[in-house]
Design an enzyme around this catalytic site. Structure first.
Site, PDB file in Angstrom:
ATOM      1  CE  LYS A  82      25.502  13.380 -94.468  1.00 28.37           C
ATOM      2  NZ  LYS A  82      25.667  14.285 -95.792  1.00 28.37           N
ATOM      3  CB  ALA A  92      31.211  16.388 -98.606  1.00 29.42           C
ATOM      4  CB  THR A 107      26.493  18.234-106.079  1.00 29.29           C
ATOM      5  OG1 THR A 107      26.029  18.924-104.918  1.00 29.29           O
ATOM      6  CG2 THR A 107      26.715  19.313-107.037  1.00 29.29           C
ATOM      7  N   GLY A 151      29.540  19.750-102.604  1.00 27.27           N
ATOM      8  CA  GLY A 151      29.182  20.226-103.942  1.00 27.27           C
ATOM      9  C   GLY A 151      30.173  20.812-104.534  1.00 27.27           C
TER      10      GLY A 151
END
Length: 257
Positions: A99, A186, A209, A160
């Protein structure tokens, strides 16, 4: 639905939920969350693990025979650093998959499009299976796919942030144009955010997260699993189009009273 698998670089996966491994309070809790999620692709930050140490607090809880370990170049500030990290992972026998993350500015952690494209060109030529993390830029996504990346991974919102999909219009264009799977990455802070991405036609999502910092990470991982499955089912079933005006769901003509 039984044959509805996610295919990346010729490899098929039954789960469309990819998981990150950062921020968990313990390795055991991380392992429980991964198990509950049903995920088959787990990404690890090369800067945060000792890939040569089987007792590393993250690697010790990941069974390579059960999960595709996807090394990521998190923390790389330019193409040179990202390429070096990918090569280290391959030399250590971790994976040819990577990634690709290039985020030069630590406050916002937004991907550098120029350095990402530069690193992707090098890694693809060296035979890596490259999954690049990018801004929701349809032009860049197409260029990356054209040079041979296995996916494109546009951000929903900053890493996050739990803000959900703030880039919806651009991601819709990427999905429409992309010849490779689109993995929304994300900012997904709730299972409904994951469901929304799949409803739009994204091939998969990557979450870290929101699960890692939850009060009960395994329970949240299960919730995300269900959100992904619901979103995919809705996409395949065919969502109705939004209308400008009300439309009665029952007929108004030909009734006896």
């Amino acid at each position: 639905m039984d044959n509805d698998s996610l295919e990346i670089a010729g490899r098929k996966f039954s789960s469309r939920l990819l998981l990150g491994t950062g921020k968990f309070r313990s390795g055991q809790l991380m392992a429980q969350a991964i198990e509950a999620s049903g995920s088959q692709i787990v990404t690890v930050a090369l800067r945060r693990v000792d890939i040569n140490n089987p007792r590393d607090h993250i690697m010790a809880h990941l069974d390579p025979s059960k999960y595709l370990i996807l090394p990521n170049t998190s923390g790389a500030r330019n193409a040179e650093e990202a390429v070096r990290l990918a090569r280290l992972a391959r030399a250590a026998g971790v994976s040819d998959w990577v990634k690709l993350e290039v985020t030069p500015e630590p406050r916002y952690l937004l991907p550098d499009p120029v350095e990402t494209l530069k690193a992707a060109e090098i890694l693809v030529k060296e035979g890596f299976i490259v999954l690049p993390y990018i801004n929701a830029d349809p032009v860049l996504a197409r260029r990356l796919a054209d040079i041979g990346t296995a996916t494109v991974m546009p951000l929903g919102s900053p890493i996050g942030s739990n803000q959900g999909i703030r880039t919806k219009e651009s991601i819709a264009i990427i999905i429409e144009q992309s010849p490779v799977p689109v993995v929304v990455d994300a900012g997904l802070g709730a299972p409904s955010h994951a469901a929304e991405a799949l409803e739009m036609g994204a091939a998969a999502v990557l979450v870290n997260t929101a699960i890692a910092v939850a009060g009960d990470p395994p329970a949240m991982a299960l919730a995300f699993k269900k959100g992904v499955e619901a979103g995919r089912a809705a996409y395949l079933a065919g969502l109705g189009k939004p209308l400008e005006q009300a439309e009665a769901s029952s007929p108004l003509a030909g009734l006896p009273w």
